[in-house]
Design an enzyme around this catalytic site. Structure first.
Site, PDB file in Angstrom:
ATOM      1  CG  HIS A 146      -1.993   0.989   1.294  1.00 24.96           C
ATOM      2  ND1 HIS A 146      -2.271   1.874   0.291  1.00 24.96           N
ATOM      3  CD2 HIS A 146      -2.864   1.294   2.302  1.00 24.96           C
ATOM      4  CE1 HIS A 146      -3.244   2.684   0.661  1.00 24.96           C
ATOM      5  NE2 HIS A 146      -3.634   2.357   1.885  1.00 24.96           N
ATOM      6  CG  HIS A 150      -4.015   1.037  -8.212  1.00 26.27           C
ATOM      7  ND1 HIS A 150      -5.359   0.991  -7.942  1.00 26.27           N
ATOM      8  CD2 HIS A 150      -3.489   1.970  -7.384  1.00 26.27           C
ATOM      9  CE1 HIS A 150      -5.635   1.871  -6.983  1.00 26.27           C
ATOM     10  NE2 HIS A 150      -4.519   2.474  -6.620  1.00 26.27           N
ATOM     11  CG  ASP A 158       3.087   4.527  -3.563  1.00 25.48           C
ATOM     12  OD1 ASP A 158       2.242   3.644  -3.378  1.00 25.48           O
ATOM     13  OD2 ASP A 158       3.145   5.573  -2.894  1.00 25.48           O
TER      14      ASP A 158
HETATM   15  C1  SDX Z   1      -1.264   2.483  -3.301  1.00 22.23           C
HETATM   16  O1  SDX Z   1      -6.004   1.082  -3.369  1.00 22.23           O
HETATM   17  C2  SDX Z   1      -5.528   2.329  -3.476  1.00 22.23           C
HETATM   18  O2  SDX Z   1      -6.213   3.247  -3.850  1.00 22.23           O
HETATM   19  C3  SDX Z   1      -4.060   2.467  -3.046  1.00 22.23           C
HETATM   20  C4  SDX Z   1      -3.413   3.788  -3.423  1.00 22.23           C
HETATM   21  C5  SDX Z   1      -4.016   4.943  -2.639  1.00 22.23           C
HETATM   22  O3  SDX Z   1      -3.973   6.077  -3.120  1.00 22.23           O
HETATM   23  O4  SDX Z   1      -4.444   4.673  -1.459  1.00 22.23           O
HETATM   24  O5  SDX Z   1      -3.547   4.038  -4.803  1.00 22.23           O
HETATM   25  C6  SDX Z   1      -1.915   3.786  -3.066  1.00 22.23           C
HETATM   26  O6  SDX Z   1      -1.260   1.686  -2.385  1.00 22.23           O
HETATM   27  C7  SDX Z   1      -0.693   2.166  -4.644  1.00 22.23           C
HETATM   28  C8  SDX Z   1      -0.139   0.715  -4.730  1.00 22.23           C
HETATM   29  C9  SDX Z   1       1.269   0.703  -4.134  1.00 22.23           C
HETATM   30  N1  SDX Z   1       1.794  -0.677  -4.072  1.00 22.23           N
HETATM   31  C10 SDX Z   1       2.736  -1.141  -4.941  1.00 22.23           C
HETATM   32  O7  SDX Z   1       3.210  -0.465  -5.855  1.00 22.23           O
HETATM   33  C11 SDX Z   1       3.188  -2.563  -4.649  1.00 22.23           C
HETATM   34  C12 SDX Z   1       3.376  -3.331  -5.985  1.00 22.23           C
HETATM   35  N2  SDX Z   1       2.031  -3.555  -6.539  1.00 22.23           N
HETATM   36  C13 SDX Z   1       1.375  -4.758  -6.183  1.00 22.23           C
HETATM   37  O8  SDX Z   1       1.822  -5.610  -5.251  1.00 22.23           O
HETATM   38  C14 SDX Z   1      -0.056  -4.888  -6.683  1.00 22.23           C
HETATM   39  O9  SDX Z   1      -0.130  -4.332  -7.924  1.00 22.23           O
HETATM   40  C15 SDX Z   1      -1.127  -4.329  -5.780  1.00 22.23           C
HETATM   41  C16 SDX Z   1      -1.032  -4.897  -4.404  1.00 22.23           C
HETATM   42  C17 SDX Z   1      -1.012  -2.838  -5.709  1.00 22.23           C
HETATM   43  C18 SDX Z   1      -2.477  -4.677  -6.395  1.00 22.23           C
HETATM   44  O10 SDX Z   1      -2.526  -6.049  -6.460  1.00 22.23           O
HETATM   45  P1  SDX Z   1      -3.906  -6.855  -6.762  1.00 22.23           P
HETATM   46  O11 SDX Z   1      -4.957  -5.957  -7.257  1.00 22.23           O
HETATM   47  O12 SDX Z   1      -4.234  -7.683  -5.555  1.00 22.23           O
HETATM   48  O13 SDX Z   1      -3.519  -7.720  -7.970  1.00 22.23           O
HETATM   49  P2  SDX Z   1      -2.705  -9.055  -7.899  1.00 22.23           P
HETATM   50  O14 SDX Z   1      -1.726  -9.016  -6.765  1.00 22.23           O
HETATM   51  O15 SDX Z   1      -3.702 -10.170  -7.912  1.00 22.23           O
HETATM   52  O16 SDX Z   1      -1.862  -9.025  -9.263  1.00 22.23           O
HETATM   53  C19 SDX Z   1      -2.557  -9.266 -10.502  1.00 22.23           C
HETATM   54  C20 SDX Z   1      -1.498  -9.722 -11.473  1.00 22.23           C
HETATM   55  C21 SDX Z   1      -0.594 -10.829 -10.919  1.00 22.23           C
HETATM   56  O17 SDX Z   1      -0.150 -11.576 -12.033  1.00 22.23           O
HETATM   57  P3  SDX Z   1      -0.813 -13.044 -12.276  1.00 22.23           P
HETATM   58  O18 SDX Z   1      -0.553 -13.844 -11.011  1.00 22.23           O
HETATM   59  O19 SDX Z   1      -2.293 -12.776 -12.500  1.00 22.23           O
HETATM   60  O20 SDX Z   1      -0.092 -13.564 -13.493  1.00 22.23           O
HETATM   61  O21 SDX Z   1      -0.616  -8.630 -11.764  1.00 22.23           O
HETATM   62  C22 SDX Z   1       0.718  -8.988 -11.360  1.00 22.23           C
HETATM   63  C23 SDX Z   1       0.584 -10.108 -10.352  1.00 22.23           C
HETATM   64  O22 SDX Z   1       1.750 -10.901 -10.339  1.00 22.23           O
HETATM   65  N3  SDX Z   1       1.310  -7.800 -10.718  1.00 22.23           N
HETATM   66  C24 SDX Z   1       2.570  -7.422 -10.860  1.00 22.23           C
HETATM   67  C25 SDX Z   1       2.683  -6.244 -10.105  1.00 22.23           C
HETATM   68  N4  SDX Z   1       1.495  -5.965  -9.536  1.00 22.23           N
HETATM   69  C26 SDX Z   1       0.650  -6.933  -9.920  1.00 22.23           C
HETATM   70  N5  SDX Z   1       3.613  -7.949 -11.527  1.00 22.23           N
HETATM   71  C27 SDX Z   1       4.793  -7.297 -11.450  1.00 22.23           C
HETATM   72  N6  SDX Z   1       5.007  -6.159 -10.743  1.00 22.23           N
HETATM   73  C28 SDX Z   1       3.957  -5.613 -10.074  1.00 22.23           C
HETATM   74  N7  SDX Z   1       4.160  -4.486  -9.382  1.00 22.23           N
END
Ligand code: SDX
Length: 383
Positions: free
Chosen positions: A226, A265, A319
C-alpha cells in the site's frame, strides 16, 4: 446435534471489486485512469489548486472563496503545535520506524484532545483538521530528535507544505521544493476505499473515535503493498544505480517472482492519473539537483522493462515517482510512507465522517473449512 445445511458461498478474497457503500469523496474510473475529488478532476486540482484548498474541498464539500480559504488556512496554521508530552513520547520511541512513531504520537494526541469522545460531524472535522495540521509537526520533530537536534517550532508565515519542509530541515524551503511538496500532498489526499481508508471505516463503524481510526489507518498504510511502495522503489533505484543495469536487475527480480514496486493497482488498469504530475516533477527536480540518473532509471522501468505489463493492466501508480522526489528533496527513505500519511489524513477523516453519517457495522463473513462437531475429550483422558 444441529446439522449444518450445505450451501455454496461466493468468496470475494481481498474484497476485490466489492462495493461497500456509496461515497461523495472521490470518483475513480480504473479503466481509463480518472480521479475526481468531490467532482473536480485531479489534474485541475494538482495544476491549479493548493493542498489547503483541497482539504477545504474534501472536508467542507466545496472549493473555498478567497476569504473562506484565508480563514480556513489561518485555522490550520494555528493548530500545528503538539503537546510537550507528545514530544517526550517521540523522544522515547525515536529509534522505531517513523510510521510506528507517527502511529504512537497520533494515539497519544487522543489523550490531549478535549473533543476525543465527540463523534458529531463538526467535531470529527475539527479533529481531522487538527491532525492534518499536527501530523507534519510529529514527523519533522522525529527527524530532528533522532538527529540529536531540537525540534523546530511551526512557522505560521509558511503554508502547510512549506512549513513541513521548514520544520524538517530547519530552514525555509525554496519555492520549487515547497511547490512540489504541495502537489504531492494534493495527489495523496483521498482515494476511496483503499486499504487504509477501509480500515478507518471499519473502526468508525463500531462507533469508536477518529484518533483510533487514524491510528489503525496508519498501521494499514505502512505496508509495502500500500503506502510503503515509494520507499521500496527508491531502494530499488539506488541498487540499480546505473540506467544500463536496469534491465538485468529487473530480469533477476521478476524471475524470482518478485514485484516491481510502484507498478500495478487494485483499481487502475490504466495509468494512475496522479503519476504524470509526479513523473514531471521527478524529471525536473533531478535536473535542478544535478542527479538525472534516478529519473533515467525510473523511465527505463516504465518505458521499457514494464511496458509489456500494460497488456495486463499493470501501469505505474502514485508511488513510483514519489520516492525519487522525496529523495531529491533530501528526505530520508524511511520517512517516505509517513509523508503519504500526512497527505491522506483529510481523506481518512472524510471517509470516517461518511461512515458515521450513515453507519452500519462493517462485519463480513468467513467461510469455515475446518472440522465439524468433534467429540470433546477432557484433559485427563488425553494421551
Ligand atoms: C497504493 O487502493 C488504493 O487506492 C491504493 C493507493 C491509494 O492512493 O491509497 O492508490 C496507493 O497503495 C498504490 C499501490 C502501491 N503498491 C505497490 O506499488 C506494490 C506493488 N504492486 C502490487 O503488489 C499490486 O499491484 C497491488 C497490491 C497494488 C495490487 O494487487 P492486486 O490488485 O491484488 O492484484 P494481484 O496481486 O492479484 O496481481 C494481478 C497480477 C498478478 O499476475 P498473475 O498472477 O495474474 O499472473 O498482476 C501482477 C501479479 O503478479 N502484478 C505485478 C505487479 N502488480 C501486480 N507484476 C509485477 N510487478 C507488479 N508491481
Amino acid at each position: 446435534m444441529t446439522m449444518t445445511t450445505a450451501r455454496k458461498v461466493e468468496l470475494r478474497r481481498g474484497l476485490k471489486d466489492v462495493y461497500l457503500d456509496t461515497t461523495e469523496a472521490s470518483f475513480i474510473d480504473g479503466g481509463v485512469g480518472k480521479l475526481l475529488y468531490r467532482g473536480y478532476n485531479i489534474h485541475d486540482l494538482a495544476e491549479q489548486s493548493t493542498f489547503e484548498e483541497v482539504v477545504y474541498l474534501l472536508l467542507r464539500g466545496k472549493l473555498p472563496t478567497p476569504r473562506e480559504l484565508e480563514a480556513f488556512d489561518a485555522g490550520l496554521r494555528a493548530e500545528r503545535s503538539i503537546p510537550r508530552g507528545v514530544v517526550e513520547i517521540i523522544q522515547r520511541v525515536k529509534d522505531a520506524h517513523p510510521m510506528d512513531v507517527l502511529r504512537t504520537a497520533v494515539s497519544a494526541l487522543a489523550a490531549f484532545d478535549p473533543e476525543v469522545k465527540d463523534n458529531s460531524k463538526e467535531a470529527l472535522v475539527r479533529k481531522g483538521l487538527r491532525l492534518t495540521a499536527q501530523a507534519p509537526t510529529i514527523v519533522a520533530a522525529l527527524e530532528r530528535i533522532r538527529k540529536g537536534l531540537r525540534p523546530v517550532e511551526p512557522n505560521p508565515k509558511l503554508n502547510h507544505a512549506g512549513n513541513f519542509l521548514y520544520m524538517l530541515f530547519g530552514k525555509e524551503p525554496d519555492e520549487e521544493a515547497a511547490g512540489v511538496m504541495d502537489v504531492d500532498f494534493i495527489l495523496h489526499a483521498e482515494h476511496g476505499a483503499n486499504a487504509s481508508a477501509f480500515t478507518a471505516r471499519v473502526v468508525a463503524s463500531t462507533l469508536s473515535d477518529l484518533h483510533s481510526a487514524v491510528v489503525a489507518a496508519i498501521g494499514a498504510l505502512k505496508g509495502p503493498a500500500h503506502g510503503g511502495a515509494a520507499e521500496e522503489v527508491m531502494k530499488m533505484v539506488k541498487e540499480v544505480a546505473d540506467p544500463e543495469r536496469a534491465r538485468a536487475y529487473a530480469d533477476a527480480l521478476l524471475s524470482r517472482g518478485d514485484r516491481v514496486m510502484g507498478f500495478g493497482h487494485r483499481v487502475y488498469k490504466a495509468e494512475d492519473p496522479r503519476a504524470r504530475h509526479l513523473r514531471e516533477r521527478s524529471r525536473r527536480l533531478g535536473e535542478v539537483k544535478g542527479q538525472p540518473q534516478w529519473f533515467q532509471i525510473l523511465q527505463r522501468f516504465e518505458d521499457e522493462i514494464m511496458f509489456p505489463y500494460r497488456a495486463k493492466g499493470i501501469y505505474v501508480n502514485v508511488d513510483f515517482y514519489a520516492g525519487s522526489i522525496y529523495y531529491l528533496l533530501g528526505i530520508p527513505e524511511d520517512l517516505f510512507v509517513s509523508i503519504f500519511a500526512l497527505g491522506r489524513i483529510p481523506g481518512w477523516t472524510l471517509q470516517v465522517v461518511e461512515q458515521y453519517t450513515n453507519n452500519m457495522l462493517i462485519r463480513p463473513l468467513l467461510e469455515y473449512t475446518g472440522p465439524m462437531d468433534l467429540p470433546f475429550v477432557p484433559i485427563g483422558q488425553r494421551g
